[in-house]
Design a protein around this motif. Structure first.
Motif, PDB file in Angstrom:
ATOM      1  N   ARG A  93       0.694  -1.249   0.112  1.00  0.00           N
ATOM      2  CA  ARG A  93       0.086  -0.063  -0.007  1.00  0.00           C
ATOM      3  C   ARG A  93       0.947   1.138   0.073  1.00  0.00           C
ATOM      4  O   ARG A  93       1.890   1.402   0.849  1.00  0.00           O
ATOM      5  CB  ARG A  93      -0.805  -0.046   1.319  1.00  0.00           C
ATOM      6  N   PRO A  94       0.608   2.168  -0.953  1.00  0.00           N
ATOM      7  CA  PRO A  94       1.475   3.104  -1.020  1.00  0.00           C
ATOM      8  C   PRO A  94       1.277   4.230   0.252  1.00  0.00           C
ATOM      9  O   PRO A  94       0.002   4.495   0.513  1.00  0.00           O
ATOM     10  CB  PRO A  94       1.285   4.031  -2.384  1.00  0.00           C
ATOM     11  N   GLY A 115       3.434  -2.712   5.682  1.00  0.00           N
ATOM     12  CA  GLY A 115       1.922  -3.020   5.763  1.00  0.00           C
ATOM     13  C   GLY A 115       1.054  -2.571   5.099  1.00  0.00           C
ATOM     14  O   GLY A 115       1.251  -2.064   3.797  1.00  0.00           O
ATOM     15  N   THR A 116      -0.106  -2.819   5.424  1.00  0.00           N
ATOM     16  CA  THR A 116      -1.287  -2.259   4.472  1.00  0.00           C
ATOM     17  C   THR A 116      -1.625  -1.031   5.034  1.00  0.00           C
ATOM     18  O   THR A 116      -2.431  -0.387   4.680  1.00  0.00           O
ATOM     19  CB  THR A 116      -2.365  -3.349   4.648  1.00  0.00           C
ATOM     20  N   ASP A 117      -0.923  -0.453   6.102  1.00  0.00           N
ATOM     21  CA  ASP A 117      -1.416   1.004   6.553  1.00  0.00           C
ATOM     22  C   ASP A 117      -0.193   1.887   6.987  1.00  0.00           C
ATOM     23  O   ASP A 117      -0.064   2.181   8.048  1.00  0.00           O
ATOM     24  CB  ASP A 117      -2.207   0.620   7.790  1.00  0.00           C
ATOM     25  N   PRO A 118       0.736   2.116   5.805  1.00  0.00           N
ATOM     26  CA  PRO A 118       1.834   2.861   6.124  1.00  0.00           C
ATOM     27  C   PRO A 118       1.489   4.276   6.615  1.00  0.00           C
ATOM     28  O   PRO A 118       2.286   4.692   7.460  1.00  0.00           O
ATOM     29  CB  PRO A 118       2.453   2.959   4.800  1.00  0.00           C
ATOM     30  N   ASP A 162       2.620 -10.524  -4.865  1.00  0.00           N
ATOM     31  CA  ASP A 162       1.709 -11.495  -5.728  1.00  0.00           C
ATOM     32  C   ASP A 162       2.222 -11.460  -7.317  1.00  0.00           C
ATOM     33  O   ASP A 162       1.870 -10.885  -8.268  1.00  0.00           O
ATOM     34  CB  ASP A 162       0.329 -10.629  -5.813  1.00  0.00           C
ATOM     35  N   GLY A 163       3.541 -12.348  -7.269  1.00  0.00           N
ATOM     36  CA  GLY A 163       4.186 -12.271  -8.593  1.00  0.00           C
ATOM     37  C   GLY A 163       3.663 -12.685  -9.873  1.00  0.00           C
ATOM     38  O   GLY A 163       3.620 -12.310 -10.888  1.00  0.00           O
ATOM     39  N   GLU A 164       2.408 -13.673  -9.882  1.00  0.00           N
ATOM     40  CA  GLU A 164       1.725 -14.128 -10.925  1.00  0.00           C
ATOM     41  C   GLU A 164       0.961 -13.059 -11.285  1.00  0.00           C
ATOM     42  O   GLU A 164       0.886 -12.889 -12.628  1.00  0.00           O
ATOM     43  CB  GLU A 164       0.988 -15.457 -10.311  1.00  0.00           C
ATOM     44  N   ARG A 165       0.305 -12.341 -10.334  1.00  0.00           N
ATOM     45  CA  ARG A 165      -0.605 -11.391 -11.030  1.00  0.00           C
ATOM     46  C   ARG A 165       0.110 -10.082 -11.519  1.00  0.00           C
ATOM     47  O   ARG A 165      -0.224  -9.542 -12.687  1.00  0.00           O
ATOM     48  CB  ARG A 165      -1.444 -10.749  -9.767  1.00  0.00           C
ATOM     49  N   VAL A 166       1.632  -9.753 -10.975  1.00  0.00           N
ATOM     50  CA  VAL A 166       2.272  -9.118 -11.765  1.00  0.00           C
ATOM     51  C   VAL A 166       2.595  -9.323 -12.961  1.00  0.00           C
ATOM     52  O   VAL A 166       2.606  -8.302 -14.124  1.00  0.00           O
ATOM     53  CB  VAL A 166       3.446  -8.717 -10.905  1.00  0.00           C
ATOM     54  N   ALA A 174      -2.812  -7.851  -0.702  1.00  0.00           N
ATOM     55  CA  ALA A 174      -4.082  -7.213   0.227  1.00  0.00           C
ATOM     56  C   ALA A 174      -4.017  -7.718   1.788  1.00  0.00           C
ATOM     57  O   ALA A 174      -4.786  -7.230   2.360  1.00  0.00           O
ATOM     58  CB  ALA A 174      -5.424  -7.699  -0.418  1.00  0.00           C
ATOM     59  N   ALA A 175      -3.133  -8.669   1.750  1.00  0.00           N
ATOM     60  CA  ALA A 175      -3.098  -8.972   3.356  1.00  0.00           C
ATOM     61  C   ALA A 175      -1.988  -8.525   4.041  1.00  0.00           C
ATOM     62  O   ALA A 175      -1.023  -8.066   3.605  1.00  0.00           O
ATOM     63  CB  ALA A 175      -2.488 -10.574   3.318  1.00  0.00           C
TER      64      ALA A 175
END
Ligand code: SF4
Ligand code: SF4
Ligand code: SF4
Ligand code: FES
Ligand code: FES
Lengths: 857, 178
Positions: free
Chosen positions: A361-362, A499-502, A609-613, A846-847
């Motif tokens: 998450r940026p 994490g998801t809340d920088p 998520d390498g596959e999605r990238v 997302a995790a």
């Protein structure tokens, strides 16, 4: 720092009167008076020991000759260094040293730059009186890298002391006695140490050498260029030494630090010293490639550049500017980061630009700027040496910022500093930290918020402790020490923003600093000093941030204010924040982003998520990659442009403390490779916007003009010994205005199917996508592995070195298990930079916390 | 490591504790602990050095430094009788070197080696403090003075006889605490 209250002492050396601060050693006072006293064991960074006797001088009222490297000056002292008596003593010491010296100067790496040669030339006598056969010893390896030739050793103990006092490693000791005394590792075997090679650097003779360099060159063969390290954000100065005159045969043979130069003052870590080999790699891209009939084939620069310009223009025409995006790099120069933004924003017309390739998450640019404004004005590296309390949150300093760590190691050894560590895994700082909070992975925002609450007496220790998974009394003691310390440096590592809340984590850190800063420590008459340091993982992470490779700010953290850039960059600059890397990749996967320009980044291996990238990259209509190597990202590109390495171009990097420093061209680019700024200029030109730069310096001049943060920068001001150009954003509105909230996400509950928490990150030997291309670094760490706690290994029946398979909801990976003594049960660590075992295939963007299971193979 | 080693903390727990209790700093116990290892095991192995490092809280290389500095510590098993001939000035002037040559010839080994039957280890050492009655040597830490080749032959004979009578050398004569 000069301090006017320091007493000075005046003494006379060889009839010259000299005034120096109290406590100065005679040898240093002499240097100030322009008198060089020969030394071996004395070294400006090390405690004096008086081991070699080379520096003997006569001091009035002292009965015998005395070592000037151990003697402090005194008022009225009269020192003589130029008498016959002193000359005889020097000659005698040298005669002894040479009595068992191999005198194999023509076969010695140090030949031509050796203190023993130089001292003998100036102070020795041509013939020794020893007629006995010499006791000579063979070259001995200390694997993996260092070799010793003990017939050359002068027993100065510099190697041992540097390893003890600066590195804090203590890998070497003198063994045996008498003429057979030698520095050695345990059992005189290999070195299980940081492999920094600083022991080689400080050795005054050729007794230690690196296998990579041994007998490869004479001093005259080498061209030396002062430049910077390209690895971490500490920004060490290094001399790049190249051999070979014609392009095509020139290659780096060594990089080294120099006493008195740069922030690092001679030190280099293992990556800095031995990571240069990627420049020489035969796998470097040497000409542009374009995709024809599904294959990447060589092309001319004109073909490649025309294709890039035509396709980008076409896509902008058809789908609008926001169908284009750019991912830049934390490794390129400031000038290149700036031009990349200018190309995307000014020429193509989109704010879709970012440098972050790992963040789930940026964070917002404003969150970062708020913290950067709290940086110590004199520079973080200096500050770390003098702070009384250092709080390390989410940083594996040993691996990520080795020189920052060595500041702390030196300060804690001198007993004036304490270190508090918050980190979920066992890492080296555990050795010297006085407290270690082993919080649950992913709870960094909650921890920082909780600490701010505890310090402000607005939170319950039990509640916070439960949230972050530590014992309440440990947390309480941690907070208490924070409160009581006379001054604090808060060091924030990459885990804080991973994490998801920088933004929450960064806000909490700012609040913690502010809450602490209004406290008045007992007995002090001013408020407590609190500094915040956001550690930079890469050589120019900070430059990429400062110069606007972020979708929500133009250079200098001015947000979407285009005023300063509007006429110069283009007429209609985009004013809505653009897409961050995760957003661009998502848009690419949905077919909204049609073109992606990747400059020196490797999202295929780095982004979660390498596959999605890979699917996203495959989904864009047009992918341009500018890089040194055919990375997995480049393999998917439509056009690949070969870029020059750090050693092949001019420019500046800004280190983590905000110090702008010069990178210099040490050699011609390999093949047809070009500096990134030149490539960007060529692309802009073909898009109808000819830029006028003849050199990187001209780009820098534009930066100083348009970016107030960099106003006043000139290349001349950045010259050695050390650049004093430090940048720091202006403080933003106070963060304390927002309420301190405690609570937040707690430790993730273990789940049956995926019982392990997976942490990824870098190691000391590899930091990203460049080091694995250096054969020297590959020698040190060859294979991808996963670290597992002994308890977990036992339960699973996995032995050290066995192959295991990690399976996550996103993917699977097979690699070697490394059982780490003292590792935390339930937590696995996976170095993230091996292309053959890309950690990102397991990660879920997302995790908040990634989970896996381990299967035996 | 050829065979598993029980470890000092198992075999001599009480003594280890007693030695540690003598000093305010654990590190100070380094030398006596090494003597203890040598008394128990005859020499100081790599595993023993690691264990001692752990006990006193230093790095193994610190122990290695000390063990290689003092010649009283053996890094290899030595014979039942350790012959240490002084090679420093007084003894050297009065024929110390000749004694070493003589012993080498009689035992069929070089200085630094152990006889095949494991009875004798021969070494040269620096001054053992018996200069007034040079040349001198130590045998299992007992000083023998005013030596001549003839005296050496007698001593060797006596030791051989003693060894064939007894299975093990008497306690006090083994390498022990000085
Ligand atoms: S390479 Fe570095 S850590 Fe290793 S022995 Fe030398 S100075 Fe110490
Ligand atoms: S190896 Fe070099 S630095 Fe180390 S003691 Fe010998 S001469 Fe000094
Ligand atoms: S500490 Fe950082 S900048 Fe310095 S040599 Fe190491 S990687 Fe390079
Ligand atoms: S330099 Fe002074 S004793 Fe070595
Ligand atoms: S010289 Fe041999 S005992 Fe002193």
């Amino acid at each position: 720092m000069s301090d006017a209250t320091v007493d000075t002492v005046t003494l006379t050396i060889d009839g010259i009167e000299v005034s120096v601060p109290k406590g100065t050693l005679v040898v240093d006072a002499a240097r100030k008076a322009g008198i060089e006293i020969p030394v071996f064991c004395s070294h400006p960074k090390l405690e004096p020991i008086g081991a070699c006797r080379m520096c003997l001088v006569r001091v009035e009222k002292i009965p015998k000759l005395i070592t000037s490297c151990t003697l402090q000056v005194a008022e009225g002292m009269v020192v003589t260094t130029n008498s016959a008596e002193v000359a005889a003593a020097r000659a005698g010491v040298l005669e002894f040293l040479l009595s068992n010296h191999s005198l194999d100067c023509p076969f010695c790496d140090k030949g031509g730059e050796c203190d023993l040669q130089d001292h003998t030339f100036r102070h020795g006598v041509p013939e020794g009186r020893f007629e006995e056969p010499k006791i000579l010893r063979q070259k001995k390896p200390m694997p993996p890298i260092i070799e010793k030739v003990m017939s050359r050793c002068v027993h100065c103990a510099r190697c041992i002391r540097y390893c003890d006092e600066v590195m804090g490693v203590g890998a070497l000791r003198f063994i045996n006695r008498g003429v057979c005394t030698e520095p050695a590792a345990f059992m005189d075997g290999g070195l299980a140490c940081e492999q920094c090679g600083n022991c080689i650097e400080v050795c005054p003779v050729g007794a230690l050498t690196a296998e990579f360099y041994d007998l490869k060159a004479r001093p005259l063969d080498r061209k030396q260029t002062n430049s910077l390290c390209q690895y971490c954000g500490d920004g060490c100065t290094m001399t790049i030494e190249v051999k070979g005159r014609h392009s095509g045969e020139t290659h780096i043979i060594r990089t080294r630090g120099h006493d008195g130069q740069g922030v690092n003052d001679e030190f280099l870590c293992v990556r800095g010293r031995f990571g240069y080999g990627m420049v020489n790699s035969p796998e470097r891209l040497k000409q542009p490639l374009v995709r024809r009939d599904g294959e990447l084939v060589p092309a001319t620069w004109d073909e490649a550049l025309d294709l890039v310009a035509t396709r980008l223009a076409e896509i902008r025409e058809r789908h609008g500017a926001d169908a284009i995006g750019g991912i830049g790099s934390e490794k390129c120069t400031n000038e290149e980061a700036y031009l990349f933004g200018k190309l995307l924003r000014g020429v193509l017309g989109t704010n879709n630009v970012d440098y972050r390739t790992e963040a789930k998450r940026p964070f917002q640019a404003a969150s970062l700027a708020r913290l950067l404004a709290l940086a110590p004005p004199e520079g973080a590296l200096w500050r770390l040496r003098h702070a009384r309390l250092v709080v390390l949150v989410g940083a594996d300093l040993t691996s990520e910022n080795p020189w920052s760590e060595k500041q702390i190691i030196q300060a804690t050894a001198k007993d004036h500093q304490r270190v508090l560590l918050a980190y979920p895994r066992r890492i080296r700082p555990v050795e010297y930290a006085s407290r270690w909070l082993r919080h649950a992975p992913g709870t960094e925002p909650a921890l920082l918020r909780g600490l701010a609450g505890l310090v402000a007496n607005e939170a319950q220790a039990e509640q916070v402790a439960a949230t972050v998974g530590v014992a309440p009394d440990e947390l309480q003691a941690f907070a208490k020490e924070l409160q009581d310390a006379p001054d604090v440096v808060l060091l924030l590592g990459p885990r804080v923003c991973a994490g998801t809340d920088p933004d929450a984590a960064m806000l909490a850190a700012a609040q913690l600093a502010q809450t602490l800063g209004v406290r008045r420590p007992a007995g002090a008459d001013g408020p407590k000093r609190v500094d915040v340091v956001v550690l930079a993982r890469h050589n120019n992470t900070r430059g990429a941030q400062d110069l606007g490779l972020l979708p929500d700010t133009y250079p200098g953290y001015a947000g979407m204010k285009t005023a300063g850039f509007a006429p110069e960059w283009g007429e209609a600059l985009p004013t809505r924040p653009g897409k961050s890397t995760p957003e661009m990749l998502a848009a690419a996967a949905h077919g909204e982003l049609k073109a992606l320009y990747v400059l020196g980044a490797n999202p295929a291996v780095a982004f979660p998520d390498g596959e999605r990238v890979r699917q996203a990259l495959a989904g864009v209509e047009f992918l341009v990659v500018q890089d040194l190597f055919l990375t997995p990202t480049a393999q998917q590109a439509d056009v690949v442009l070969p870029a020059a390495s750090f050693a092949e171009k001019e420019g500046t990097f800004t280190n983590g403390e905000g110090r702008v420093q010069r990178v210099r061209r040490a050699m011609e680019p390999v093949g047809e490779a070009r500096a990134d700024w030149e490539i960007l200029q060529a692309v802009a030109g073909r898009l109808g916007r000819p830029w006028p730069y003849l050199s990187a310096g001209e780009v820098a001049r534009e930066i100083t003009r348009l970016v107030p943060l960099y106003a006043g920068l000139s290349y001349q001001a950045l010259d050695l010994p050390v650049s004093n150009f430090l940048v720091r954003p202006a403080p933003l509105a106070a963060a304390a205005a927002e309420p301190v909230v405690s609570g937040g996400a707690g430790p993730a509950a273990p789940s049956g199917e995926y019982p392990f928490v997976l942490l990824t990150g870098q190691t000391l030997f590899h930091s990203g996508t460049l080091s694995p291309w250096a054969p020297e670094m590959r020698r040190l760490a060859q294979h991808a592995y996963v670290e597992i706690a002994p308890e977990d290994a036992a339960t699973l029946g996995v032995a050290d070195g066995e192959r295991v398979r990690l399976v996550s909801p996103r993917g699977a990976l097979s690699l070697f298990a490394h059982v780490q003594p003292g590792g935390a049960p339930g937590i696995l660590f996976l170095p993230h930079h091996f292309a053959e075992a890309p950690a990102n295939v397991l990660l879920d963007a997302a995790a908040a916390v990634d989970r896996v299971r381990v299967e035996k193979e | 490591m050829t065979q598993a080693r029980a470890g000092l903390r198992e075999t001599c727990r009480a003594e280890v504790e007693e030695i540690l209790a003598r000093y305010p700093e654990r590190r100070s116990a380094l030398l006596p602990l090494l003597h203890l290892v040598q008394r128990e095991e005859g020499y100081i192995s790599e595993a023993a050095m690691r264990e001692v490092a752990e006990i006193v809280g230093c790095r193994p290389v610190d122990v290695f430094d000390v063990v290689t500095f003092y010649t009283v510590y053996h890094r290899q098993p030595v014979g039942k009788y350790l012959l240490e001939v002084c090679r420093t000035l007084s003894c050297a002037l009065l024929g110390g070197r000749k004694l070493t040559r003589h012993l080498e010839e009689r035992l069929g080994i070089q200085a630094g080696e152990t006889t095949a039957d494991g009875l004798f280890t021969l070494r040269e050492v620096e001054c053992i403090g018996a200069c007034s009655n040079a040349p001198a040597m130590l045998i299992n830490n007992r000083i023998y003075e005013n030596l001549t080749p003839e005296k050496l032959d007698a001593i060797l004979e006596q030791l051989r006889a003693e060894a064939s009578e007894r299975v093990a050398p008497p306690e006090g004569e083994r390498q022990g605490l000085p």
